[in-house]
Design an enzyme around this catalytic site. Structure first.
Site, PDB file in Angstrom:
ATOM      1  N   TYR A 288       0.887  -1.156   0.060  1.00  0.00           N
ATOM      2  CA  TYR A 288      -0.084  -0.025  -0.038  1.00  0.00           C
ATOM      3  C   TYR A 288       0.926   1.335   0.261  1.00  0.00           C
ATOM      4  O   TYR A 288       1.586   1.538   0.962  1.00  0.00           O
ATOM      5  CB  TYR A 288      -0.870  -0.006   1.301  1.00  0.00           C
ATOM      6  CG  TYR A 288      -2.054   0.907   1.310  1.00  0.00           C
ATOM      7  CD1 TYR A 288      -2.189   1.854   0.256  1.00  0.00           C
ATOM      8  CD2 TYR A 288      -3.078   0.773   2.269  1.00  0.00           C
ATOM      9  CE1 TYR A 288      -3.086   2.796   0.409  1.00  0.00           C
ATOM     10  CE2 TYR A 288      -3.944   1.564   2.319  1.00  0.00           C
ATOM     11  CZ  TYR A 288      -4.126   2.582   1.454  1.00  0.00           C
ATOM     12  OH  TYR A 288      -5.434   3.489   1.591  1.00  0.00           O
ATOM     13  N   CYS A 289       0.507   2.019  -1.029  1.00  0.00           N
ATOM     14  CA  CYS A 289       1.362   3.496  -0.878  1.00  0.00           C
ATOM     15  C   CYS A 289       2.954   3.278  -1.092  1.00  0.00           C
ATOM     16  O   CYS A 289       3.454   2.492  -1.960  1.00  0.00           O
ATOM     17  CB  CYS A 289       0.932   4.170   0.132  1.00  0.00           C
ATOM     18  SG  CYS A 289       1.593   5.890  -0.182  1.00  0.00           S
ATOM     19  N   VAL A 290       3.714   3.760  -0.022  1.00  0.00           N
ATOM     20  CA  VAL A 290       5.199   3.526   0.052  1.00  0.00           C
ATOM     21  C   VAL A 290       5.502   2.259  -0.017  1.00  0.00           C
ATOM     22  O   VAL A 290       6.644   2.086  -0.396  1.00  0.00           O
ATOM     23  CB  VAL A 290       5.751   4.654   0.949  1.00  0.00           C
ATOM     24  CG1 VAL A 290       5.042   4.409   2.360  1.00  0.00           C
ATOM     25  CG2 VAL A 290       7.261   4.614   0.903  1.00  0.00           C
TER      26      VAL A 290
ATOM     27  N   GLY B  83       4.108  -0.175  -1.309  1.00  0.00           N
ATOM     28  CA  GLY B  83       3.804  -0.685  -2.476  1.00  0.00           C
ATOM     29  C   GLY B  83       5.114  -0.469  -3.399  1.00  0.00           C
ATOM     30  O   GLY B  83       5.709  -1.190  -4.364  1.00  0.00           O
TER      31      GLY B  83
END
Length: 625
Positions: free
Chosen positions: A358-360, A362
């Site tokens: 998720y986000c960073v 990812g």
């Protein structure tokens, strides 16, 4: 360019100056009879005297605290301070040339005549009135009918909207700016004009004025209490933090911490089905926030929903940084992801795992996959899912406004102990949506004195984590500013060159249609770098609500495209819209990667007979500050 002083620089130099500017009526004696022209009853006089006394006492108490302990208040509360320092070239912006000033004056005079004319005043007077008033500019900050009930307030907010619009347009006409400087100037201008809204100042806001008269200033007393409380803690409050307790009404999905390192804890959740997918799932949440965004409560929890679908779910809970983590860099987070993958494989005796980043986290998962492929260990990961994650930062949106050398230097100076206080990051993200996440709360909680809501998502948003300073600088410089992750072998992690083109892992990519942190166009670009099969889904809403959208909510929608679009624009043109949550689409995709099931017994049930665990979920790390 001629130097144009920025009237906001001194205002934002210290939070106390901001408070005095906004709450000047509170820190002196308020005379309601002078404001309204109406004589007061003896009861009114007594009530207002008590209000004035209380306001002055609150402010005096705060000032004494500051004199006795100058370090008590760190300036996290005021993000515009360091943002303005990092963009000092803004002060050189020529507001307008002479011909532009004349055109602005003429247009402004026409606006005043048009507005006053609707109230039967001036040379363009009409017989309109009441509900027939139709002002030229609309904005939800001024939706209350009180903003148009009197011509003075109509002129105030219409003039503000007109000037904000025109100043924004001037940015596009300034010569000699690079594209990055122009975008940075747009953002700075938007931030300043949002702060200057008349809605944010008591004497200019008719809703606040009416509330003040009705309550005899009680709203100002409560608002001052809220303001000073936030200034003491160094962070703007969005919600009633006392309404939530970890493990009781947030982060409640049952499970055990089964593994721990100085950087993270690994949680395994208790199955709720007799059989589970043979391949377990590990979720890597961003370490710039707490993991429980994916486990807010039973109705919103992605974790619980996935467990109920028969998935063996593991969650990484990152430790909030302290001085002991001053040497932690990006390599350590990649190694941590591999460590978690290996621990799960060993614990459950399985060859591979499904992953979510998720986000960073990812972005980091992409580097992890590239590293595993380079080492010939790609079989450890059966599939990869990316929630609003970027690998190509060319189109990374408004966060690119914070990554030039000056700003990176300013951020470095804020990390003397080797970590960046999470309140700075929270302030940055709030600035990206200043009207919604800053000034809306200034008006409601400081000026109107309203109670804070008990809203779990807003509580999570304010539950900040600290970041290792070396990692943060490395990430912002190498990825956001220089975009090196997409250059073949330009970066090395754990002494291994990174080439995203090596990644052939089956991949599911979710982007948010209205995401302002990881724009959909930027997330899409992962498809340009991985070489394996990729399923792309565009979800309604943004960075959080676009992800945390359980099927039971019946909210939003998502889009798919079974063709071979070469860009996000082509994807949109041929996309099929589906109502509701994308989660069922994802679980179907996950089962396609490996639909084999096994009994949910043995170590599939953490903490069972003979299984040594560390503690109950959600664990200690999520509670560290």
């Amino acid at each position: 360019m001629t130097e144009t002083p920025d009237p906001f620089t001194n205002l934002y130099e210290h939070p106390a100056k901001l408070a005095r500017a906004m709450f000047a009526p509170m820190t002196g004696a308020i005379d309601p009879s002078a404001m309204t022209g109406t004589a007061m009853t003896p009861e009114d006089v007594q009530a207002w005297a008590e209000t004035n006394t209380r306001l002055q006492a609150l402010w005096a108490e705060y000032q004494v605290e500051q004199l006795s302990n100058p370090q008590a208040l760190v300036p996290y509360f005021d993000p515009a301070r360091w943002m303005a320092l990092a963009t000092d070239w803004y002060n050189q912006m020529p507001i307008a040339q002479t011909d532009q000033q004349q055109a602005l004056w003429d247009e402004g005079m026409k606006l005043w005549q048009d507005v006053l004319g609707q109230y039967g005043l001036g040379p363009k007077a009409s017989d309109k009135g009441g509900d027939d008033i139709d002002l030229p500019r609309k904005d939800r900050r001024f939706a209350d009918e009180k903003w148009r009930a009197h011509p003075a307030y109509a002129l105030i907010h219409q003039t503000y909207l007109f000037l904000a619009e025109r100043v924004g347009a001037m940015v596009d006409r300034i010569e000699g700016l690079s594209p990055h400087q122009r975008e940075q100037l747009r953002f700075t201008t938007k931030t300043i004009t949002e702060a200057a809204s008349p809605a944010n100042f008591p004497l200019l806001n008719p809703v606040v004025m009416e509330r003040t008269m009705e309550t005899r200033g009680a709203n100002l007393v409560k608002g001052m209490e809220h303001l000073l409380s936030d200034m003491r803690r160094g962070q703007l409050s969005h919600t009633d933090a006392s309404a939530f307790t970890l493990g009781e009404n947030i982060a409640t999905t049952p499970g055990k911490v089964v593994h721990e390192t100085p950087l993270y804890q690994l949680i395994q959740y208790t199955p709720t089905t007799e059989k589970v997918l043979a391949t377990p799932l590990v979720i890597f949440p961003p370490w710039i926030n707490r993991f429980y965004i994916l486990d807010l409560n039973e109705k919103k929890s992605f974790v619980k929903w996935a467990v109920d679908q028969g998935v063996s779910v593991f969650m990484v809970s990152w430790k909030s940084a302290d001085s002991s983590m001053k040497d932690v860099v990006w390599d350590d987070y990649v190694r941590a992801q591999i460590d978690a993958i290996d621990h799960i494989r060993s614990r459950l005796d399985v060859p591979n795992v499904h992953t979510i980043g998720y986000c960073v986290a990812g972005t980091t998962l992409a580097a992890t996959l590239a590293l595993l492929h380079r080492r010939g260990q790609e079989e450890k990961v059966r599939s990869a899912t990316f929630f609003t994650a970027q690998v190509d930062f060319e189109k990374a949106g408004e966060l690119l406004n914070f990554v030039d050398d000056q700003q990176l230097g300013a951020i470095k100076s804020l990390s003397p102990d080797g970590y960046l206080d999470g309140r700075y990051m929270a302030a940055t993200f709030n600035l990206l949506r200043g009207t919604d996440l800053i000034w809306n709360y200034v008006v409601n909680n400081y000026l109107l004195g309203e109670d804070y809501p008990a809203f779990d998502l807003l509580h999570w948003n304010g539950d900040v984590t600290n970041l290792p300073a070396k990692w943060h600088e490395q990430y912002m410089r190498d990825l956001y500013r220089d975009n090196r992750l997409v250059e073949t072998d330009a970066l090395s992690v754990d002494n291994t060159p990174i080439d995203l083109g090596l990644v052939t892992t089956p991949t599911y990519v979710q982007a948010g249609k209205e995401d302002h942190i990881a724009p959909a166009e930027s997330v899409w670009r992962l498809k340009d770098h991985f070489t394996g099969p990729i399923t792309f889904v565009l979800a309604g809403s943004g960075h959080i609500a676009g992800v945390v959208n359980p099927p039971s909510s019946g909210k939003y929608q998502y889009w798919t495209n079974d063709g071979e679009p070469r860009s996000l624009a082509e994807f949109r043109e041929g996309a099929k819209e589906h109502p509701g949550s994308w989660w069922p689409h994802w679980i179907d995709w996950l089962r396609e990667q490996n639909g084999e099931t096994v009994a949910a017994d043995g170590k599939r049930k953490p903490g069972g007979k003979g299984d040594r665990v560390i503690e109950d979920a959600p664990g200690r790390y999520v509670a560290t500050r």
